[in-house]
Design a protein around this motif. Structure first.
Motif, PDB file in Angstrom:
ATOM      1  N   ILE A   1       0.885  -1.167   0.000  1.00 46.21           N
ATOM      2  CA  ILE A   1       0.000   0.000   0.000  1.00 46.21           C
ATOM      3  C   ILE A   1       0.919   1.212   0.000  1.00 46.21           C
ATOM      4  O   ILE A   1       1.754   1.376   0.895  1.00 46.21           O
ATOM      5  CB  ILE A   1      -0.935   0.019   1.221  1.00 46.21           C
ATOM      6  CG1 ILE A   1      -1.840  -1.215   1.212  1.00 46.21           C
ATOM      7  CG2 ILE A   1      -1.751   1.314   1.241  1.00 46.21           C
ATOM      8  CD1 ILE A   1      -2.720  -1.365   2.437  1.00 46.21           C
ATOM      9  N   ARG A   2       0.758   2.025  -1.033  1.00 45.49           N
ATOM     10  CA  ARG A   2       1.654   3.163  -1.214  1.00 45.49           C
ATOM     11  C   ARG A   2       0.856   4.444  -1.407  1.00 45.49           C
ATOM     12  O   ARG A   2      -0.101   4.483  -2.181  1.00 45.49           O
ATOM     13  CB  ARG A   2       2.528   2.915  -2.453  1.00 45.49           C
ATOM     14  CG  ARG A   2       3.583   3.944  -2.714  1.00 45.49           C
ATOM     15  CD  ARG A   2       4.399   3.613  -3.953  1.00 45.49           C
ATOM     16  NE  ARG A   2       3.679   3.801  -5.194  1.00 45.49           N
ATOM     17  CZ  ARG A   2       3.487   4.981  -5.787  1.00 45.49           C
ATOM     18  NH1 ARG A   2       3.955   6.084  -5.250  1.00 45.49           N
ATOM     19  NH2 ARG A   2       2.814   5.059  -6.921  1.00 45.49           N
ATOM     20  N   ASN A   3       1.242   5.495  -0.661  1.00 49.66           N
ATOM     21  CA  ASN A   3       0.680   6.817  -0.908  1.00 49.66           C
ATOM     22  C   ASN A   3       1.298   7.345  -2.190  1.00 49.66           C
ATOM     23  O   ASN A   3       2.516   7.343  -2.331  1.00 49.66           O
ATOM     24  CB  ASN A   3       1.020   7.791   0.231  1.00 49.66           C
ATOM     25  CG  ASN A   3       0.326   7.423   1.515  1.00 49.66           C
ATOM     26  OD1 ASN A   3      -0.738   6.843   1.507  1.00 49.66           O
ATOM     27  ND2 ASN A   3       0.948   7.752   2.628  1.00 49.66           N
ATOM     28  N   VAL A   4       0.473   7.795  -3.102  1.00 49.08           N
ATOM     29  CA  VAL A   4       0.986   8.316  -4.363  1.00 49.08           C
ATOM     30  C   VAL A   4       1.804   9.585  -4.113  1.00 49.08           C
ATOM     31  O   VAL A   4       2.836   9.794  -4.725  1.00 49.08           O
ATOM     32  CB  VAL A   4      -0.159   8.544  -5.373  1.00 49.08           C
ATOM     33  CG1 VAL A   4       0.326   9.248  -6.624  1.00 49.08           C
ATOM     34  CG2 VAL A   4      -0.802   7.196  -5.732  1.00 49.08           C
ATOM     35  N   GLN A   5       1.355  10.412  -3.169  1.00 44.83           N
ATOM     36  CA  GLN A   5       2.094  11.622  -2.817  1.00 44.83           C
ATOM     37  C   GLN A   5       2.868  11.349  -1.531  1.00 44.83           C
ATOM     38  O   GLN A   5       2.305  11.370  -0.437  1.00 44.83           O
ATOM     39  CB  GLN A   5       1.159  12.802  -2.607  1.00 44.83           C
ATOM     40  CG  GLN A   5       0.469  13.244  -3.881  1.00 44.83           C
ATOM     41  CD  GLN A   5      -0.457  14.409  -3.612  1.00 44.83           C
ATOM     42  OE1 GLN A   5      -1.313  14.325  -2.737  1.00 44.83           O
ATOM     43  NE2 GLN A   5      -0.268  15.472  -4.362  1.00 44.83           N
ATOM     44  N   SER A   6       4.148  11.119  -1.651  1.00 46.29           N
ATOM     45  CA  SER A   6       4.998  10.782  -0.509  1.00 46.29           C
ATOM     46  C   SER A   6       4.929  11.873   0.564  1.00 46.29           C
ATOM     47  O   SER A   6       4.938  13.062   0.267  1.00 46.29           O
ATOM     48  CB  SER A   6       6.443  10.619  -0.988  1.00 46.29           C
ATOM     49  OG  SER A   6       7.263  10.268   0.081  1.00 46.29           O
ATOM     50  N   GLY A   7       4.865  11.425   1.836  1.00 46.17           N
ATOM     51  CA  GLY A   7       4.858  12.358   2.961  1.00 46.17           C
ATOM     52  C   GLY A   7       3.518  12.993   3.245  1.00 46.17           C
ATOM     53  O   GLY A   7       3.388  13.799   4.153  1.00 46.17           O
TER      54      GLY A   7
END
Length: 142
Positions: free
Chosen positions: A123-129
């Motif tokens: 699961i990855r946030n497309v916008q890091s941070g």
């Protein structure tokens, strides 16, 4: 392949209910994600949501606009609730937060979820941070 949209929706529904067992069974053994800018495995990811649920008992995990293509699922997520309990320092990066009574609402976060063998691999946030945990901690510590 089972319905990937249902798999992802069921996982976030179970996390909202505090039922980490369903999520754990749905995550691949080599699951990975990021919480508060630190890499986490499946147990840490589930613990992060369980900790939020302890401190925000009325936590609502709102997953929407879920779309699947092949082994990728794209979705938007936001969280709402009231910080009425203690959030324990359960994983690295978490600080113990005593109840503040603050209402929280995160902006929508764009997620990309990768599947492998009918399980969630990443699961990855497309916008890091810009993840929901970063937003909640910023709201509760300001």
């Amino acid at each position: 392949m089972n319905d990937p949209k249902k798999l992802v929706t069921d996982v976030f529904t179970s996390l909202a209910k505090g039922n980490g067992e369903v999520a754990e069974m749905s995550f691949a053994d080599d699951f990975q994600s990021t919480v508060l800018n630190s890499p986490v495995d499946k147990k840490q990811y589930i613990t992060a949501f369980s900790s939020l649920k302890k401190g925000i008992p009325d936590l609502q995990i709102n997953l929407h606009d879920v779309e699947a293509t092949g082994n990728k699922v794209h979705a938007w997520l936001n969280l709402t609730g009231t910080h009425s309990g203690e959030i324990p320092a359960a994983i690295p990066g978490f600080k113990k937060l005593t109840p503040s009574g603050k209402k929280i609402k995160t902006d929508d976060v764009e997620l990309e979820i990768s599947l492998k063998d009918d399980k969630i691999r990443e699961i990855r946030n497309v916008q890091s941070g810009k993840g929901v945990f970063n937003t909640i901690y910023a709201q509760l510590t300001s």
